[in-house]
Enzyme design. Structure first.
Site, mmCIF file in Angstrom:
data_model
loop_
_atom_site.group_PDB
_atom_site.id
_atom_site.type_symbol
_atom_site.label_atom_id
_atom_site.label_comp_id
_atom_site.label_asym_id
_atom_site.label_seq_id
_atom_site.Cartn_x
_atom_site.Cartn_y
_atom_site.Cartn_z
ATOM 1 C CB CYS A 137 43.169 60.959 68.131
ATOM 2 S SG CYS A 137 43.109 61.282 69.897
ATOM 3 C CG ASP A 172 39.953 33.459 31.074
ATOM 4 O OD1 ASP A 172 39.199 33.657 30.115
ATOM 5 O OD2 ASP A 172 41.174 33.236 30.958
#
Length: 751
Positions: A16, A433
């Site tokens: 479905c 970083d």
């Protein structure tokens, strides 16, 4: 493009979901559509210049289903959805009770034939086919109405789904039994002994209904994270208007309202403290277990809990703009997304039902033509139709994704979509970083030494003089000195006269008729000041990549400070944990190589990208990807956004900028680096769970359908009863969802 979430009605299986997805994608102007069978929702991106939500909803209706736009996430809408779910559960339960009672009576009626025993305690009227018809008919017409209505809708729209299989299987058994009951002489004339199978039709319908009830309950538990998040929200806020305090519903709170929060109360919306201070428990939003002290100027987050003092704050974000509302939306979006691993399951479910129907027809023809046994042909055909279950395939991935992303939110980790969650477990390298990620992101005084040492009060007096002058400067290093001095409880700072900032050198001023100068070695050389007394300490600090600042009183060296961007408390531990996970950890920074390598040594990172300009960060990510590695980038600043977007998985520190968070795939709300390890561990756990689910689903159908078709009958005389097939089908989906729910027990391990 705009995005809408639609609540779907009428779905019975993953087929479905595929049908609805295809119907929506055919609408002009629709860019992307994802239908989630587990949540019964569709996420649609469309161009409003070419289509509207109403047109999309009509396309769903034309496909035989219903859709309505989902309102904004609020406690009220969540309560309404919960009430709807509970009503559906009650209806299913009523039907299940009736079906169970009637099915038990029908099974009792056929016990003598099934066991070959003469059971005198069974009343003769139960054995009458007409009485069995009376008992079985309510089960078919009312208890199993969902399956037959769904099958009819699918037929009208030229598609087939799970309802089709159930309706065909039980319908064939029921109609054949009805024919035998009404016209037994037709079979007798052909030499076939009349036999009815009402109990097969009734028991199968009841068992599948039981499976659907349990599946619905389990699916409700997978979305528990959303309900928990919504439940965190306060119901009212104590607002000051016209000089009076009044309790208002949350919907009536406006930006710039002044709100009072007392001890033990929930903070209703996001804002900034303007009066008072307190400790606030933010664990429910950030995952941080330790309460955070909030003072004037600090931001507070809605749904967090005030612990000790009272304070006032000014509302800055209300309604759908609050942090909690955005978290709920992100989690909902992630739960509605599809992981790449689901593509195979989607392809299978696309042709699953038609193939099963073809196998069922072939099974009937083979057994009837080769054995001439109508009963055998009928039972195997019904067994094939009943045992086939695309539901388990459709639920295997989305249920795990729902629980996994919800568990992430509980731990302060927001995962943008299912693809990011899947990719995270495939990572081979991770770039961290430096500034704001590995480090605190702001200068901190790490070392303070004086010529006279610490034997007397001279050290604090000198620190007070330095802080007095630095207070006049806006330089980040000056701010670090002032913060450090206040932390040492130096007392009130006196006034400064003749303050002067010497660009690139330092600052100076007169304090209590004494000339105080604070600055660099180069400035000291220019001034001709002898720094010999603390020269060894300076060299040691600079070798450790720390910035040094001399403290001079009336032309004489009195002290030296080492200033650095200090590491976060968990940085070393997290780097080690990532390395134990066989990830190559790389540090990226714009700092000079000496500073970068000093920090890298401290945390245990061997590979460093130093002196990288902001516009070069994405290129460094590409360079690692060029080595054939899947790369994650972790950052927090605006200049990290291109690199976050370039990485296979971008991880943003939530305490960073909105731009970085928007460009990332995973956000750590609290800024705790431990969240990186947790996110990767959660990805591993979720993908392992998905693979288990897919294995269960595939092996169930691959082995179950041939057995139901009677492949073992010629060799061992084994035949799978349609009732057992019905029970197996009913519980296949339940087993998949239950396995997915085990993810709720996930516990991160960062050590």
């Amino acid at each position: 493009m705009e995005t809408k979430h639609l609540q779907l009605k009428g779905m019975s299986c993953a087929s479905c979901a595929n049908t609805i997805e295809q119907a929506i994608r055919t609408v002009p102007g629709v860019g992307e559509c994802r239908v989630n069978f587990a949540t019964e929702q569709a996420t649609v991106q469309y161009n409003p210049q070419f289509t509207t939500p109403e047109v999309i909803q009509q396309a769903v209706a034309d496909a035989g289903y219903a859709a309505q736009t989902i309102a904004d996430n609020t406690p009220e809408t969540e309560d309404a959805e919960k009430a709807t779910r509970e009503a559906e559960q009650r209806e299913l339960t009523r039907k299940l009770v009736v079906g169970t009672v009637l099915s038990v009576l029908l099974v009792i009626a056929v016990l003598p034939n099934m066991t070959g025993l003469s059971l005198s305690w069974i009343p003769l009227w139960l054995s009458d086919p007409w009485m069995q018809l009376v008992l079985a008919t309510p089960v078919q017409i009312w208890v199993g109405s969902t399956f037959f209505v769904g099958a009819w809708k699918a037929f009208k729209h030229h598609v087939a789904n799970m309802d089709t299989l159930v309706a065909l299987g039980t319908g064939v058994a029921y109609l054949y039994s009805l024919f035998v009951t009404a016209f037994p002489q037709v079979l007798l004339a052909e030499g076939i002994q009349p036999a009815v199978y009402y109990e097969v039709a009734a028991v199968v319908v009841t068992l599948i209904l039981l499976g659907r009830l349990l599946e619905n309950r389990a699916k409700g538990q997978t979305s528990e994270a959303i309900r928990k998040l919504m439940g965190l929200q306060a119901k009212t806020a104590r607002v000051i208007r016209a000089g009076e305090e009044m309790d208002l519903p949350l919907a009536e709170v406006m930006v710039d309202d002044v709100i009072v929060v007392r001890p033990g109360e929930k903070i209703p919306v996001d804002g900034q403290v303007i009066d008072g201070s307190s400790a606030v428990d933010e664990a429910m939003v950030t995952g941080e277990p330790i309460p955070v002290t909030k003072r004037v100027g600090d931001e507070v987050i809605g749904a967090t809990i005030n612990k000790t003092g009272s304070f006032k704050f000014r509302a800055q974000r209300v309604g759908k703009d609050t942090v909690l509302a955005q978290i709920v939306q992100l989690v909902q979006d992630a739960q509605g997304s599809k992981a790449p691993i689901q593509q195979l399951a989607d392809q299978v479910t696309g042709w699953f039902v038609p193939v099963v129907i073809a196998i069922a027809i072939a099974t009937f023809l083979v057994w009837f033509n080769t054995m001439g046994n109508l009963t055998l042909a009928l039972l195997t055909t019904v067994g094939v139709l009943i045992i086939a279950c695309p539901c388990a395939l459709g639920l295997a991935t989305p249920t795990s994704i729902m629980v996994g992303t919800g568990k992430g939110a509980e731990n302060g980790i927001l995962i943008k979509d299912a693809e990011s969650l899947e990719l995270a477990h495939q990572l081979q390298a991770i770039i961290l970083d430096k500034t704001g990620t590995l480090t605190q992101g702001k200068p901190t005084v790490t070392d303070y030494v004086t010529v006279k040492g610490t034997a007397n009060h001279q050290e604090l007096v000198l620190l007070q003089l330095a802080a007095t002058v630095e207070r006049q400067s806006e330089h980040p290093l000056a701010e670090a000195v002032v913060h450090y001095a206040h932390a040492q409880e130096i007392g009130p700072l006196p006034d400064v006269q003749q303050f002067e900032a010497v660009a690139g050198m330092g600052v100076q001023g007169m304090v209590s008729h004494r000339l105080i100068q604070i600055g660099t070695q180069r400035w000291m050389d220019t001034l001709g000041i002898d720094t010999t007394p603390l020269e060894p300490q300076r060299q040691t600090l600079e070798a450790a990549a720390k910035t040094t600042a001399w403290i001079i009183v009336d032309g004489q060296v009195e002290g030296l400070m080492g200033i650095a961007d200090a590491l976060k408390p968990t940085s070393v531990e997290v780097v080690r944990a990532l390395q134990r996970m066989k990830l190559e950890v790389v540090m990226l920074t714009g700092d000079n190589r000496q500073t970068a390598e000093a920090i890298a040594r401290e945390v245990g990172i061997k590979r460093v990208f130093a002196e990288v300009r902001p516009d070069q960060k994405a290129a460094q990510v590409k360079s690692l990807q060029a080595e054939g590695k899947r790369v994650a980038m972790v950052g927090d600043g605006i200049n990290d956004a291109p690199a976050l977007a370039q990485a296979d998985v971008g991880i943003a520190i939530g305490t960073g900028t909105d731009v970085a968070i928007a460009a990332s795939d995973i956000t750590l709300i609290s800024g705790d680096l431990g969240g990186i390890v947790t996110a990767i561990q959660l990805s591993h756990a979720t993908m392992r769970n998905i693979r288990q689910n897919l294995f269960f689903a595939y092996i169930y159908n691959v082995s179950g359908i041939p057995v139901a078709a009677g492949i073992l009958y010629p060799f061992f005389g084994w035949l799978l009863s349609p009732m057992i097939a019905g029970a197996a089908m009913a519980f296949s989906s339940v087993s998949v969802v239950t396995n997915a729910l085990r993810l709720r027990n996930f516990q991160p391990t960062v050590h």
